[in-house]
Design a protein around this motif. Structure first.
Motif, PDB file in Angstrom:
ATOM      1  N   ASP A   1      -2.351 -27.447   6.345  1.00 13.27           N
ATOM      2  CA  ASP A   1      -2.955 -26.709   7.453  1.00 13.27           C
ATOM      3  C   ASP A   1      -4.111 -25.818   7.003  1.00 13.27           C
ATOM      4  OD1 ASP A   1      -1.206 -27.877   9.196  1.00 13.27           O
ATOM      5  OD2 ASP A   1       0.110 -26.139   9.383  1.00 13.27           O
ATOM      6  N   GLN A   2      -4.263 -25.604   5.699  1.00  8.25           N
ATOM      7  CA  GLN A   2      -5.347 -24.750   5.211  1.00  8.25           C
ATOM      8  C   GLN A   2      -6.641 -25.524   4.966  1.00  8.25           C
ATOM      9  OE1 GLN A   2      -3.515 -22.926   1.701  1.00  8.25           O
ATOM     10  NE2 GLN A   2      -3.012 -21.110   2.895  1.00  8.25           N
TER      11      GLN A   2
ATOM     12  N   ARG B   1      -8.579 -27.710   6.801  1.00  9.69           N
ATOM     13  CA  ARG B   1      -9.646 -27.668   7.805  1.00  9.69           C
ATOM     14  C   ARG B   1     -10.234 -26.271   7.991  1.00  9.69           C
ATOM     15  NH1 ARG B   1     -10.279 -32.438  10.774  1.00  9.69           N
ATOM     16  NH2 ARG B   1      -8.638 -33.986  10.355  1.00  9.69           N
TER      17      ARG B   1
ATOM     18  N   LYS C   1      -3.293 -19.425  10.578  1.00  8.87           N
ATOM     19  CA  LYS C   1      -4.574 -20.114  10.440  1.00  8.87           C
ATOM     20  C   LYS C   1      -5.755 -19.168  10.631  1.00  8.87           C
ATOM     21  CE  LYS C   1      -2.876 -24.665  11.844  1.00  8.87           C
ATOM     22  NZ  LYS C   1      -3.042 -25.794  12.793  1.00  8.87           N
TER      23      LYS C   1
ATOM     24  N   HIS D   1      -1.466 -25.778   1.371  1.00  4.76           N
ATOM     25  CA  HIS D   1      -0.758 -26.352   2.518  1.00  4.76           C
ATOM     26  C   HIS D   1      -1.776 -27.164   3.315  1.00  4.76           C
ATOM     27  CE1 HIS D   1       1.355 -26.642   6.387  1.00  4.76           C
ATOM     28  NE2 HIS D   1       2.464 -26.421   5.712  1.00  4.76           N
TER      29      HIS D   1
ATOM     30  N   LYS E   1       0.830 -20.110   7.227  1.00  2.42           N
ATOM     31  CA  LYS E   1       1.108 -20.389   8.633  1.00  2.42           C
ATOM     32  C   LYS E   1       0.157 -19.657   9.575  1.00  2.42           C
ATOM     33  CE  LYS E   1       6.013 -21.549   8.142  1.00  2.42           C
ATOM     34  NZ  LYS E   1       7.396 -21.281   8.606  1.00  2.42           N
TER      35      LYS E   1
END
Length: 324
Positions: free
Chosen positions: A252-253, A255, A227, A250, A225
Motif C-alpha cells: 500500500d506504500q 503508489r 496512506k 508494504h 496503514k
C-alpha cells in the motif's frame, strides 16, 4: 543533440533509479512483490519500483542458507525486465559470504544491485565489493544502508566510493543506537522529521549523495496503514530533505511514494515548453514566461522530465522522442 548530452555534463548528479524500493523477506510477500511489480510494469509501461528480497531480516536464525537459496530462485524466476535486488547480511555476519556466493554467484546477472546493511566504514564497502567480484559480478552496484551515528559521520566518504550507487538511511537502528537519548517518537512519521539528531542525519546522507552523484534513499515509514501520513512523509522527504528515492515495506506504500516523488502535470508541461524553446535557441539563454533562463535551469527542468519518465508519467508527444 540530446538534452542529456547537452545539460548533464557540467556537474555531479544523482543516478537514475526508480523512486521506490520495495522490501520483503517472507516467501509469500516476496512472491507477491514480484507479481505486483510485473503488473505495475504493464500498467505504467516501465518498471517503476525495485523489489529487494531481504535476507537480513527475512531469514530465520539458523535458516540463512535455505533463505538464500529461495531468494536465488525467486530472482532467477522473475519476469523479463524486472528490477530485483537483494539485501544480504552485514559484512561482519557469519552468513554474509555465503549469501553472496549463493545468490550473486548464481543470480548476479538478474540483480540490479546488492544492498549491504550496517555499513560503518569505506572498508566495509571494499569487503563487499571483493565478495561480489569473487562471485563473478564485478559490475554489480552496491547500495549501502547507513544506520549509526558513526556511519553518518562517514557518509561523504562512503558515498564517494565508486562502487556505491545509493545510500539509504536506517532510521530504526539509528534511533536505537542512541541508547534512549532519542525518544521513541523519533521513529514515528512525525518525529523523524522534527527531532534534530534525526533531521541532521537525514540531511548529511542526502548531501553526501548529491555531492558525489549518488541516489539518496529515504527510510521506512512504519505507519503503513495510514496512506495520508505515508504520502505526506514522502513529500517531505522529497521536497524538504532532497531524497529522490524511498523505501516501501508494504504494497500500500508503493503508489503514495510514486505519486509524491513524481512531477505534477504542470511541472511536466512547463519543463517541456522551456526545453523546446531552449533547443530552438541552440541552448543559449532565453526569456521564458518573463524570466531569464540558461543551462542551469534547463538542467533542472530536464531532470523533471527524467523523473516523470521514471515514474511512468505520460509525457507530451513533443517530449516522447527524447525517451524513445
Amino acid at each position: 543533440m540530446h538534452p542529456r548530452d547537452i545539460l548533464l555534463g557540467a556537474q555531479a548528479r544523482t543516478g537514475q533509479l526508480p523512486v521506490c524500493d520495495h522490501y520483503s523477506g517472507v516467501e509469500a510477500r516476496m512472491r507477491k512483490s514480484l507479481q505486483t511489480q510485473a503488473e505495475m510494469t504493464q500498467e505504467f509501461g516501465a518498471c517503476v519500483f525495485d523489489v529487494t528480497l531481504d535476507c537480513e531480516d527475512g531469514a530465520p536464525v539458523g535458516g540463512e542458507a535455505e533463505h538464500a537459496a529461495l531468494v536465488t530462485e525467486l530472482a532467477l524466476g522473475a519476469a523479463p525486465g524486472a528490477r530485483v535486488a537483494v539485501r544480504v547480511h552485514p559484512v561482519d555476519h557469519p552468513a554474509f559470504e555465503a549469501d553472496v556466493q549463493a545468490i550473486v554467484g548464481r543470480a548476479g546477472a538478474r540483480l540490479c544491485h546488492v544492498m549491504v546493511p550496517k555499513v560503518e566504514t569505506v572498508a566495509d564497502i571494499d569487503t563487499a565489493a571483493r565478495a561480489l567480484d569473487a562471485a563473478g559480478a564485478p559490475q554489480l552496484p552496491l547500495q549501502a544502508l547507513v544506520e549509526s551515528p558513526a556511519a553518518v559521520h562517514r557518509a561523504f566518504d562512503i558515498a564517494a566510493h565508486p562502487r556505491v550507487q545509493s545510500l539509504s538511511f536506517g532510521l530504526m537502528d539509528f534511533v536505537s543506537a542512541h541508547g534512549g537519548a532519542i525518544p521513541e517518537e523519533g521513529m514515528g512519521v512525525q518525529g523523524q522529521f522534527t527531532h534534530p539528531l534525526v533531521v541532521r542525519a537525514k540531511l548529511e546522507i542526502a548531501s553526501a549523495c548529491h555531492a558525489h552523484g549518488k541516489v539518496p534513499s529515504h527510510c521506512v515509514v512504519t505507519e503503513f496503514k495510514d496512506k495520508a501520513a505515508m504520502a505526506a512523509a514522502a513529500r517531505r522527504a522529497a521536497n524538504e530533505f532532497g531524497y529522490t528515492r524511498m523505501w516501501s515495506i508494504h504494497p500500500d506504500q508503493i503508489r503514495p511514494i510514486l505519486e509524491a516523488l513524481s512531477p505534477s502535470e504542470g511541472a511536466i508541461d512547463q519543463a517541456v515548453r522551456m526545453l523546446l524553446a531552449a533547443r530552438d535557441a541552440g541552448w543559449a539563454p532565453i526569456s521564458f514566461d518573463g524570466k531569464l533562463h540558461d543551462r542551469a535551469s534547463y538542467r533542472f527542468h530536464w531532470q523533471v522530465l527524467e523523473r516523470a519518465h521514471q515514474t511512468g508519467r505520460q509525457l507530451p508527444t513533443e517530449a516522447q522522442a527524447w525517451f524513445a
